[in-house]
Design an enzyme around this catalytic site. Structure first.
Site, PDB file in Angstrom:
ATOM      1  N   LYS A 139       0.819  -1.195   0.000  1.00 56.72           N
ATOM      2  CA  LYS A 139       0.000   0.000   0.000  1.00 56.72           C
ATOM      3  C   LYS A 139       0.857   1.252   0.000  1.00 56.72           C
ATOM      4  O   LYS A 139       0.386   2.336  -0.337  1.00 56.72           O
ATOM      5  CB  LYS A 139      -0.874   0.014   1.277  1.00 56.72           C
ATOM      6  CG  LYS A 139      -1.826  -1.124   1.391  1.00 56.72           C
ATOM      7  CD  LYS A 139      -2.562  -1.056   2.740  1.00 56.72           C
ATOM      8  CE  LYS A 139      -3.360  -2.306   2.978  1.00 56.72           C
ATOM      9  NZ  LYS A 139      -3.888  -2.352   4.366  1.00 56.72           N
ATOM     10  N   GLY A 140       2.098   1.113   0.435  1.00 53.73           N
ATOM     11  CA  GLY A 140       2.944   2.279   0.728  1.00 53.73           C
ATOM     12  C   GLY A 140       3.070   3.302  -0.379  1.00 53.73           C
ATOM     13  O   GLY A 140       3.187   4.490  -0.113  1.00 53.73           O
ATOM     14  N   GLU A 172       7.968   2.748  -6.225  1.00 56.01           N
ATOM     15  CA  GLU A 172       8.159   2.189  -4.881  1.00 56.01           C
ATOM     16  C   GLU A 172       8.205   3.305  -3.844  1.00 56.01           C
ATOM     17  O   GLU A 172       8.700   4.402  -4.138  1.00 56.01           O
ATOM     18  CB  GLU A 172       9.491   1.427  -4.830  1.00 56.01           C
ATOM     19  CG  GLU A 172       9.357  -0.063  -5.085  1.00 56.01           C
ATOM     20  CD  GLU A 172       8.917  -0.830  -3.838  1.00 56.01           C
ATOM     21  OE1 GLU A 172       8.296  -0.237  -2.924  1.00 56.01           O
ATOM     22  OE2 GLU A 172       9.202  -2.037  -3.792  1.00 56.01           O
ATOM     23  N   ASP A 173       7.703   3.027  -2.663  1.00 56.14           N
ATOM     24  CA  ASP A 173       7.786   3.994  -1.580  1.00 56.14           C
ATOM     25  C   ASP A 173       9.216   4.096  -1.045  1.00 56.14           C
ATOM     26  O   ASP A 173       9.849   5.123  -1.124  1.00 56.14           O
ATOM     27  CB  ASP A 173       6.799   3.651  -0.449  1.00 56.14           C
ATOM     28  CG  ASP A 173       6.889   2.189   0.007  1.00 56.14           C
ATOM     29  OD1 ASP A 173       7.726   1.421  -0.505  1.00 56.14           O
ATOM     30  OD2 ASP A 173       6.093   1.808   0.895  1.00 56.14           O
ATOM     31  N   ASP A 225      14.940  -0.442   1.112  1.00 58.73           N
ATOM     32  CA  ASP A 225      15.832  -0.594   2.257  1.00 58.73           C
ATOM     33  C   ASP A 225      16.930  -1.588   1.878  1.00 58.73           C
ATOM     34  O   ASP A 225      17.954  -1.214   1.339  1.00 58.73           O
ATOM     35  CB  ASP A 225      15.003  -1.044   3.460  1.00 58.73           C
ATOM     36  CG  ASP A 225      15.819  -1.088   4.738  1.00 58.73           C
ATOM     37  OD1 ASP A 225      16.944  -0.581   4.744  1.00 58.73           O
ATOM     38  OD2 ASP A 225      15.322  -1.633   5.742  1.00 58.73           O
ATOM     39  N   PHE A 269      13.857   4.060  11.111  1.00 54.73           N
ATOM     40  CA  PHE A 269      12.543   3.660  10.604  1.00 54.73           C
ATOM     41  C   PHE A 269      11.652   4.895  10.529  1.00 54.73           C
ATOM     42  O   PHE A 269      11.525   5.645  11.493  1.00 54.73           O
ATOM     43  CB  PHE A 269      11.923   2.603  11.521  1.00 54.73           C
ATOM     44  CG  PHE A 269      10.716   1.950  10.924  1.00 54.73           C
ATOM     45  CD1 PHE A 269      10.848   0.922  10.004  1.00 54.73           C
ATOM     46  CD2 PHE A 269       9.436   2.368  11.282  1.00 54.73           C
ATOM     47  CE1 PHE A 269       9.730   0.320   9.435  1.00 54.73           C
ATOM     48  CE2 PHE A 269       8.316   1.774  10.719  1.00 54.73           C
ATOM     49  CZ  PHE A 269       8.467   0.749   9.806  1.00 54.73           C
ATOM     50  N   VAL A 270      11.061   5.120   9.384  1.00 52.22           N
ATOM     51  CA  VAL A 270      10.276   6.342   9.181  1.00 52.22           C
ATOM     52  C   VAL A 270       8.814   6.038   8.842  1.00 52.22           C
ATOM     53  O   VAL A 270       8.494   4.941   8.369  1.00 52.22           O
ATOM     54  CB  VAL A 270      10.886   7.220   8.067  1.00 52.22           C
ATOM     55  CG1 VAL A 270      12.257   7.749   8.473  1.00 52.22           C
ATOM     56  CG2 VAL A 270      10.967   6.466   6.737  1.00 52.22           C
ATOM     57  N   ASP A 292       3.773   3.312   6.877  1.00 48.87           N
ATOM     58  CA  ASP A 292       2.972   3.071   8.083  1.00 48.87           C
ATOM     59  C   ASP A 292       3.737   2.374   9.198  1.00 48.87           C
ATOM     60  O   ASP A 292       4.823   1.835   8.999  1.00 48.87           O
ATOM     61  CB  ASP A 292       1.779   2.180   7.730  1.00 48.87           C
ATOM     62  CG  ASP A 292       2.203   0.728   7.509  1.00 48.87           C
ATOM     63  OD1 ASP A 292       3.205   0.516   6.800  1.00 48.87           O
ATOM     64  OD2 ASP A 292       1.559  -0.178   8.062  1.00 48.87           O
ATOM     65  N   ARG A 327       0.002   6.661   7.509  1.00 51.97           N
ATOM     66  CA  ARG A 327       0.204   6.769   6.058  1.00 51.97           C
ATOM     67  C   ARG A 327      -0.206   8.134   5.524  1.00 51.97           C
ATOM     68  O   ARG A 327       0.277   8.573   4.494  1.00 51.97           O
ATOM     69  CB  ARG A 327      -0.632   5.704   5.330  1.00 51.97           C
ATOM     70  CG  ARG A 327      -0.172   4.275   5.557  1.00 51.97           C
ATOM     71  CD  ARG A 327      -0.863   3.365   4.551  1.00 51.97           C
ATOM     72  NE  ARG A 327      -0.806   1.954   4.913  1.00 51.97           N
ATOM     73  CZ  ARG A 327       0.203   1.137   4.626  1.00 51.97           C
ATOM     74  NH1 ARG A 327       1.261   1.589   4.003  1.00 51.97           N
ATOM     75  NH2 ARG A 327       0.157  -0.140   4.979  1.00 51.97           N
TER      76      ARG A 327
HETATM   77  P1  5GP Z   1      13.403  -3.968   1.555  1.00 50.77           P
HETATM   78  O1  5GP Z   1      12.914  -5.235   0.915  1.00 50.77           O
HETATM   79  O2  5GP Z   1      14.041  -3.019   0.555  1.00 50.77           O
HETATM   80  O3  5GP Z   1      14.323  -4.237   2.719  1.00 50.77           O
HETATM   81  O4  5GP Z   1      12.146  -3.256   2.227  1.00 50.77           O
HETATM   82  C1  5GP Z   1      11.221  -2.550   1.460  1.00 50.77           C
HETATM   83  C2  5GP Z   1       9.876  -2.473   2.149  1.00 50.77           C
HETATM   84  O5  5GP Z   1      10.005  -2.456   3.585  1.00 50.77           O
HETATM   85  C3  5GP Z   1       9.200  -1.156   1.791  1.00 50.77           C
HETATM   86  O6  5GP Z   1       8.406  -1.282   0.619  1.00 50.77           O
HETATM   87  C4  5GP Z   1       8.376  -0.864   3.040  1.00 50.77           C
HETATM   88  O7  5GP Z   1       7.130  -1.535   2.952  1.00 50.77           O
HETATM   89  C5  5GP Z   1       9.175  -1.475   4.161  1.00 50.77           C
HETATM   90  N1  5GP Z   1      10.022  -0.469   4.816  1.00 50.77           N
HETATM   91  C6  5GP Z   1      11.373  -0.354   4.735  1.00 50.77           C
HETATM   92  N2  5GP Z   1      11.831   0.658   5.473  1.00 50.77           N
HETATM   93  C7  5GP Z   1      10.740   1.236   6.030  1.00 50.77           C
HETATM   94  C8  5GP Z   1      10.554   2.386   6.910  1.00 50.77           C
HETATM   95  O8  5GP Z   1      11.478   3.097   7.332  1.00 50.77           O
HETATM   96  N3  5GP Z   1       9.273   2.665   7.282  1.00 50.77           N
HETATM   97  C9  5GP Z   1       8.203   1.935   6.843  1.00 50.77           C
HETATM   98  N4  5GP Z   1       6.997   2.300   7.285  1.00 50.77           N
HETATM   99  N5  5GP Z   1       8.336   0.855   6.018  1.00 50.77           N
HETATM  100  C10 5GP Z   1       9.593   0.516   5.616  1.00 50.77           C
END
Ligand code: 5GP
Length: 184
Positions: A51-52, A107-108, A111, A160-161, A167, A173
């Site tokens: 949803k992000g 993508e939101d 990470d 973490f944001v 969310d 959100r």
């Molecule tokens: P990755 O697979 O790149 O480690 O993580 C990506 C997903 O993790 C993002 O699409 C998001 O849903 C979640 N995510 C990563 N960092 C954050 C953050 O700081 N805050 C939030 N709310 N979600 C995050």
């Protein structure tokens, strides 16, 4: 340290202001110009990851002077609330066919990049003419894989944001800015 604006500053779970509403809209206007120029004469298909990404997608789409189409997919990653494992399950698949389309994955936040790596493999297998990625936020220093992001909004520090689509347990959100989440 910058604090979230009133009335959000009363919420003690919200820490430092990472990106303000004005900074987000200014950066999206720049991205919109860049993407509009890069895709001139084409009709890209924007694929949002729910949803992000829905808030970013709505603003980004309105900054593009192109005949775009939208689609969305929803994924859930296995892992804890704040760390992904890279094992991703498609909860809602796309409605549209990607064959020969210019796909822009929206993508939101990226990470580790594991979610993105999975999505990229999955979408490439559907035979698009091109596939590029536009991520609003990229966390510095955490990438476990080569991210290969064509468009990036902001590089953010390793906290973490929440806000602007991001969310904690479905909350926050709708914040128009992004702030550090500090529980307890
Ligand atoms: P990755 O697979 O790149 O480690 O993580 C990506 C997903 O993790 C993002 O699409 C998001 O849903 C979640 N995510 C990563 N960092 C954050 C953050 O700081 N805050 C939030 N709310 N979600 C995050």
């Amino acid at each position: 340290m910058r604090r979230p604006p009133a009335p959000y500053d009363a919420d003690t779970r919200l820490g430092e202001l990472v990106v303000s509403e004005d900074e987000i809209s200014a950066r999206i206007a720049q991205l919109g110009k860049e993407i509009t120029a890069d895709y001139a004469g084409r009709a890209p298909l924007l694929v949002g990851v729910l949803k992000g990404a829905f808030v970013f997608m709505a603003d980004l789409a309105r900054s593009l002077e192109l005949p775009i189409e939208f689609d969305f997919m929803a994924v859930s990653s296995y892992g804890s609330a704040t760390k992904t494992s890279g094992v991703v399950r498609i909860v809602k698949d796309l409605d549209l066919d990607l064959t020969d389309r210019d796909v822009l994955l929206v993508e939101d936040i990226v990470d580790s990049g594991l979610t993105l790596a999975y999505l990229r493999r999955n979408l490439i297998a559907r035979g698009p003419a091109s596939l590029e990625v536009c991520a609003l936020f990229v966390r510095e220093g955490n990438a476990a894989v080569d991210l290969d992001l064509r468009y990036t909004g902001f590089r953010i520090p390793p906290a973490f944001v929440v806000g602007y689509g991001l969310d904690v347990d479905e909350r926050y959100r709708n914040l128009p800015f992004v702030a550090v989440y500090q529980p307890g």
